[in-house]
Design a protein around this motif. Structure first.
Motif, PDB file in Angstrom:
ATOM      1  N   ASN A 224       0.835  -1.205   0.000  1.00 15.95           N
ATOM      2  CA  ASN A 224       0.000   0.000   0.000  1.00 15.95           C
ATOM      3  C   ASN A 224       0.869   1.254   0.000  1.00 15.95           C
ATOM      4  N   ALA A 225       1.894   1.264   0.851  1.00 18.61           N
ATOM      5  CA  ALA A 225       2.810   2.406   0.880  1.00 18.61           C
ATOM      6  C   ALA A 225       3.529   2.538  -0.454  1.00 18.61           C
ATOM      7  N   SER A 226       3.896   1.423  -1.048  1.00 15.38           N
ATOM      8  CA  SER A 226       4.594   1.455  -2.330  1.00 15.38           C
ATOM      9  C   SER A 226       3.691   1.987  -3.442  1.00 15.38           C
ATOM     10  N   ALA A 227       2.406   1.679  -3.357  1.00 16.45           N
ATOM     11  CA  ALA A 227       1.457   2.213  -4.329  1.00 16.45           C
ATOM     12  C   ALA A 227       1.358   3.733  -4.206  1.00 16.45           C
ATOM     13  N   VAL A 228       1.453   4.244  -2.974  1.00 15.33           N
ATOM     14  CA  VAL A 228       1.426   5.696  -2.769  1.00 15.33           C
ATOM     15  C   VAL A 228       2.686   6.331  -3.363  1.00 15.33           C
ATOM     16  N   VAL A 229       3.825   5.678  -3.193  1.00 15.22           N
ATOM     17  CA  VAL A 229       5.073   6.175  -3.789  1.00 15.22           C
ATOM     18  C   VAL A 229       4.920   6.302  -5.302  1.00 15.22           C
ATOM     19  N   ARG A 230       4.352   5.285  -5.900  1.00 19.43           N
ATOM     20  CA  ARG A 230       4.144   5.295  -7.355  1.00 19.43           C
ATOM     21  C   ARG A 230       3.204   6.433  -7.767  1.00 19.43           C
ATOM     22  N   THR A 231       2.148   6.643  -6.985  1.00 20.34           N
ATOM     23  CA  THR A 231       1.212   7.732  -7.280  1.00 20.34           C
ATOM     24  C   THR A 231       1.898   9.088  -7.171  1.00 20.34           C
TER      25      THR A 231
ATOM     26  N   ASP B  11     -13.282  21.193  -1.142  1.00 22.84           N
ATOM     27  CA  ASP B  11     -13.341  22.547  -0.579  1.00 22.84           C
ATOM     28  C   ASP B  11     -12.024  23.000   0.040  1.00 22.84           C
ATOM     29  N   PHE B  12     -11.057  22.098   0.103  1.00 26.12           N
ATOM     30  CA  PHE B  12      -9.781  22.434   0.730  1.00 26.12           C
ATOM     31  C   PHE B  12      -9.012  23.425  -0.134  1.00 26.12           C
ATOM     32  N   GLN B  13      -8.561  24.517   0.478  1.00 24.12           N
ATOM     33  CA  GLN B  13      -7.811  25.549  -0.239  1.00 24.12           C
ATOM     34  C   GLN B  13      -6.307  25.295  -0.110  1.00 24.12           C
ATOM     35  N   LEU B  14      -5.665  25.072  -1.230  1.00 22.08           N
ATOM     36  CA  LEU B  14      -4.227  24.811  -1.228  1.00 22.08           C
ATOM     37  C   LEU B  14      -3.494  26.151  -1.337  1.00 22.08           C
ATOM     38  N   ASP B  15      -3.559  26.923  -0.258  1.00 22.08           N
ATOM     39  CA  ASP B  15      -2.981  28.266  -0.264  1.00 22.08           C
ATOM     40  C   ASP B  15      -1.717  28.356   0.588  1.00 22.08           C
ATOM     41  N   HIS B  16      -1.169  27.212   0.951  1.00 24.08           N
ATOM     42  CA  HIS B  16      -0.002  27.174   1.824  1.00 24.08           C
ATOM     43  C   HIS B  16       0.719  25.850   1.588  1.00 24.08           C
ATOM     44  N   LYS B  17       2.024  25.821   1.823  1.00 19.40           N
ATOM     45  CA  LYS B  17       2.738  24.545   1.738  1.00 19.40           C
ATOM     46  C   LYS B  17       2.027  23.522   2.633  1.00 19.40           C
ATOM     47  N   THR B  18       1.737  22.358   2.069  1.00 17.96           N
ATOM     48  CA  THR B  18       0.880  21.393   2.771  1.00 17.96           C
ATOM     49  C   THR B  18       1.518  20.011   2.828  1.00 17.96           C
ATOM     50  N   ALA B  19       1.489  19.424   4.019  1.00 17.26           N
ATOM     51  CA  ALA B  19       1.892  18.030   4.222  1.00 17.26           C
ATOM     52  C   ALA B  19       0.636  17.239   4.538  1.00 17.26           C
ATOM     53  N   LEU B  20       0.279  16.315   3.665  1.00 19.56           N
ATOM     54  CA  LEU B  20      -0.956  15.545   3.804  1.00 19.56           C
ATOM     55  C   LEU B  20      -0.643  14.205   4.449  1.00 19.56           C
ATOM     56  N   VAL B  21      -1.282  13.926   5.587  1.00 20.36           N
ATOM     57  CA  VAL B  21      -0.941  12.759   6.405  1.00 20.36           C
ATOM     58  C   VAL B  21      -1.973  11.645   6.241  1.00 20.36           C
ATOM     59  N   PHE B  22      -1.479  10.429   6.000  1.00 18.48           N
ATOM     60  CA  PHE B  22      -2.321   9.243   5.918  1.00 18.48           C
ATOM     61  C   PHE B  22      -1.894   8.265   7.007  1.00 18.48           C
ATOM     62  N   GLY B  23      -2.880   7.668   7.675  1.00 17.04           N
ATOM     63  CA  GLY B  23      -2.584   6.741   8.761  1.00 17.04           C
ATOM     64  C   GLY B  23      -2.606   5.288   8.316  1.00 17.04           C
ATOM     65  N   SER B  24      -2.431   4.415   9.282  1.00 12.26           N
ATOM     66  CA  SER B  24      -2.367   2.981   8.992  1.00 12.26           C
ATOM     67  C   SER B  24      -3.731   2.457   8.557  1.00 12.26           C
ATOM     68  N   GLU B  25      -3.690   1.315   7.859  1.00 11.97           N
ATOM     69  CA  GLU B  25      -4.915   0.700   7.361  1.00 11.97           C
ATOM     70  C   GLU B  25      -5.801   0.218   8.515  1.00 11.97           C
ATOM     71  N   GLN B  26      -5.192  -0.131   9.634  1.00 16.71           N
ATOM     72  CA  GLN B  26      -5.933  -0.735  10.737  1.00 16.71           C
ATOM     73  C   GLN B  26      -6.623   0.297  11.631  1.00 16.71           C
ATOM     74  N   THR B  27      -5.885   1.340  11.994  1.00 14.18           N
ATOM     75  CA  THR B  27      -6.402   2.285  12.997  1.00 14.18           C
ATOM     76  C   THR B  27      -6.458   3.735  12.530  1.00 14.18           C
ATOM     77  N   GLY B  28      -6.002   4.014  11.318  1.00  9.92           N
ATOM     78  CA  GLY B  28      -5.964   5.408  10.873  1.00  9.92           C
ATOM     79  C   GLY B  28      -4.817   6.165  11.526  1.00  9.92           C
TER      80      GLY B  28
ATOM     81  N   LEU C  91     -11.825   3.858   2.619  1.00  4.24           N
ATOM     82  CA  LEU C  91     -11.178   3.401   1.400  1.00  4.24           C
ATOM     83  C   LEU C  91      -9.808   2.831   1.750  1.00  4.24           C
ATOM     84  N   ASN C  92      -9.309   1.961   0.896  1.00  3.52           N
ATOM     85  CA  ASN C  92      -7.936   1.512   1.013  1.00  3.52           C
ATOM     86  C   ASN C  92      -7.012   2.728   1.017  1.00  3.52           C
ATOM     87  N   ILE C  93      -5.926   2.688   1.808  1.00  2.00           N
ATOM     88  CA  ILE C  93      -5.021   3.825   1.943  1.00  2.00           C
ATOM     89  C   ILE C  93      -4.453   4.279   0.597  1.00  2.00           C
TER      90      ILE C  93
END
Length: 227
Positions: free
Chosen positions: A44-51, A124-141, A165-167
């Protein structure tokens, strides 16, 4: 000297590859970065890297408090060599807290992806600032630490019976939506600086040129400099 080294190594790179790397560099960004916290399943993490590679995100931060991430080459299909994977895994640390601290010091707002009382719908999210988007684990978020120290929350609105959804799917939806918003901004806001481009360009060249380390030694020997 770095540019001289680049020019020297480029003689071992095909014209098509040179053009492709420069074309991709112009679409790369650090304005948006991705954070993966304790992802349990490596594919799953590797799929995110590819994306991230596909949509032009250069940096992926991997937090390893409980789970260790190892690249799944069958999933990344080589994409890991074109992005920067920054691991946060110091023993005895809360690596989530340390990762968030470093990101905020570098000017990022840390936005967690989770249903929350104060969340914002993705569209509706405004990308008006440098943003770090955080994703949690598949089990607990995301962890309670991540929730406590995030600067905001975003969610993908869903209308079905299933509430998650799948991570890797969540990340792909978010990254696609936010990179569309990103490229609507002025290029100087989100593009890499000339110095960043040069540094990444050299890194890429080193990875695709066979025995680049030996060639570099030869270059420094010829120029009388020590790397």
């Amino acid at each position: 000297m770095e540019q001289d080294l680049i020019n020297y190594l480029l003689q071992f790179v095909t014209e098509n590859k040179k053009e492709k790397m420069k074309e991709v560099l112009d679409t790369r960004t650090r304005f948006l970065t991705i954070v993966l916290e304790d992802i349990f399943q490596p594919h799953n993490a590797s799929a995110v890297v590819r994306t991230c590679d596909c949509f032009g995100i250069q940096d992926i931060h991997v937090i390893e408090n409980k789970n260790r991430y190892k690249v799944s080459r069958d999933v990344t299909l080589g994409s890991a060599q074109w992005v920067d994977i920054i691991k946060h895994n110091a023993k005895g640390n809360d690596n989530t807290l340390e990762c968030f601290r470093k990101l905020k010091e570098n000017g990022y707002k840390v936005i967690a992806t989770t249903p929350h009382t104060n969340d914002i719908a993705l569209e509706d999210f405004q990308l008006d600032h440098k943003t770090a988007l955080v994703f949690g684990s598949e089990q607990t978020g995301i962890s309670e630490v991540a929730k406590a120290h995030a600067d905001g929350f975003v969610k993908i609105p869903m209308v079905g019976f299933t509430e998650s959804l799948n991570i890797s799917v969540s990340a792909a939806i978010c990254i696609h939506q936010l990179t569309l918003k990103l490229r609507a901004l002025e290029p100087e806001i989100w593009q890499l600086s000339p110095q960043e481009k040069e540094s990444i360009y050299l890194k890429w060249i080193r990875r695709i040129v066979r025995k680049s380390d030996l060639l570099e030694k030869e270059f420094y020997k010829k120029t009388g400099n020590i790397d």
